[in-house]
Enzyme design. Structure first.
Site, PDB file in Angstrom:
ATOM      1  NE  ARG A 231      33.245  31.880  37.609  1.00  0.00           N
ATOM      2  CZ  ARG A 231      32.440  32.297  36.633  1.00  0.00           C
ATOM      3  NH1 ARG A 231      32.672  31.919  35.386  1.00  0.00           N
ATOM      4  NH2 ARG A 231      31.413  33.089  36.887  1.00  0.00           N
ATOM      5  CD  GLU A 260      39.398  34.651  33.831  1.00  0.00           C
ATOM      6  OE1 GLU A 260      38.531  35.546  33.892  1.00  0.00           O
ATOM      7  OE2 GLU A 260      39.129  33.477  33.529  1.00  0.00           O
ATOM      8  CG  HIS A 278      35.894  34.627  31.505  1.00  0.00           C
ATOM      9  ND1 HIS A 278      36.202  34.622  32.852  1.00  0.00           N
ATOM     10  CD2 HIS A 278      34.616  34.168  31.419  1.00  0.00           C
ATOM     11  CE1 HIS A 278      35.154  34.190  33.544  1.00  0.00           C
ATOM     12  NE2 HIS A 278      34.176  33.913  32.679  1.00  0.00           N
TER      13      HIS A 278
END
Length: 303
Positions: A231, A260, A278
């Site tokens: 994360r 993000e 990601h």
């Protein structure tokens, strides 16, 4: 008929299965203000990492009290205000088993990429540069891999790394795990000191903040390699860039970011960093497994 809102996409066959089971499925991403309106019309919502289900969204849903279930298509639920939802009668579920192998393989891929300069050479050769002498790498075989967190994904990483000839050590807040005698449990500080590679596999805790910052980097070996497919936020990006610049960290593989999409050019354009957007769970196989878990979760919940 129960209505399901799929906010960030999901496996098409899973959506068909839900519809065949009698659910109305709407596959549509809404920005926050529109989602506040639309969420009132659904019994369940499925999100990935793009949609943040914070208190204002939950408050909007409570106006009609129709929403009963939020499903996170993935492992982490830090993009959902879980406690607040549960306190107000909205269940929160995730799919903890489906993406472990995919995330583990990406972590290993980043290790190979930075160990053998694949991330850099792939760019420079396209720019007509033959930098053979600059790309002397290292082998994973014989190196010590330290895993911070030892849940499902970390265990999958451990198996693969061990098969590659790495010595695997781990730390976890639960302590030493039974049944994993091939891997050595270490204290957090001892792991930082001993590991040649460090890979993170822990959730982000907003109250605690980054697990790795300037102080933790200082304890690591000179030339350590860092991998984060867990994360954004568990690593202080500013401290990581400083450690990369100083050489304390030889290289990093990063799939997750504090924000993000990330705007931190100092990190994602750093020559010592292998970056991906990601994509840890973004494999056909993982998405299919996630879809199956979601179908089972929703059908069981509304049965």
């Amino acid at each position: 008929m129960f209505r399901i809102l799929v906010c960030d996409g999901m496996d098409k066959s899973a959506m068909v299965t839900l519809m065949d089971a009698g659910f109305e499925v709407i596959d549509e991403h809404y920005e926050v203000e529109e989602l506040k309106v639309k969420v009132k019309e659904f019994d369940a919502m499925i999100v990935r990492s793009a949609t943040k289900v914070r208190q204002p969204i939950i408050d909007a849903a409570l106006e009609t009290k129709r929403l009963k279930l939020i499903v996170r298509a993935g492992v982490g639920v830090d993009n959902i205000d879980v406690a607040y939802a549960m306190e107000n009668g909205i269940e929160v579920r995730n799919t903890p088993n489906a993406s472990s192998a995919s995330v583990a393989e990406l972590a290993i891929a980043h290790m190979f990429a930075v160990a053998r300069h694949v991330h850099s050479a792939n760019v420079t050769m396209r720019n007509d540069e033959w930098n053979k002498k600059q790309y002397k790498g290292i082998e994973l075989n014989g190196k010590t891999l330290g895993l911070i967190g030892f849940g499902r994904i970390a265990r999958e990483v451990a198996k693969r790394a061990s098969a590659l000839g790495m010595k695997v050590i781990y730390t976890d807040y639960l302590g030493e795990m039974e049944g994993y005698d091939d891997f050595a449990f270490k204290s957090f500080d001892d792991l930082l000191v001993e590991a040649d590679f460090i890979s993170l596999h822990i959730p982000f805790n907003a109250e605690k903040g980054a697990v790795l910052g300037k102080e933790e980097f200082a304890k690591m070996k000179d030339g350590v390699i860092l991998i984060n497919t867990a994360r954004g936020g568990v690593v202080c990006e500013k401290a990581l860039v400083e450690a990369l610049d100083s050489g304390k960290v030889a290289a990093a593989g990063v799939d997750v970011f504090e924000e993000e999409p990330t705007k931190n050019e100092a990190l994602y354009k750093h020559p010592k960093v292998s970056v991906t957007p990601h994509i840890g769970a973004s494999t056909k196989e993982a998405q299919a497994r996630i879809g199956i878990e979601i179908v089972d979760t929703i059908t069981d919940f509304f049965d």
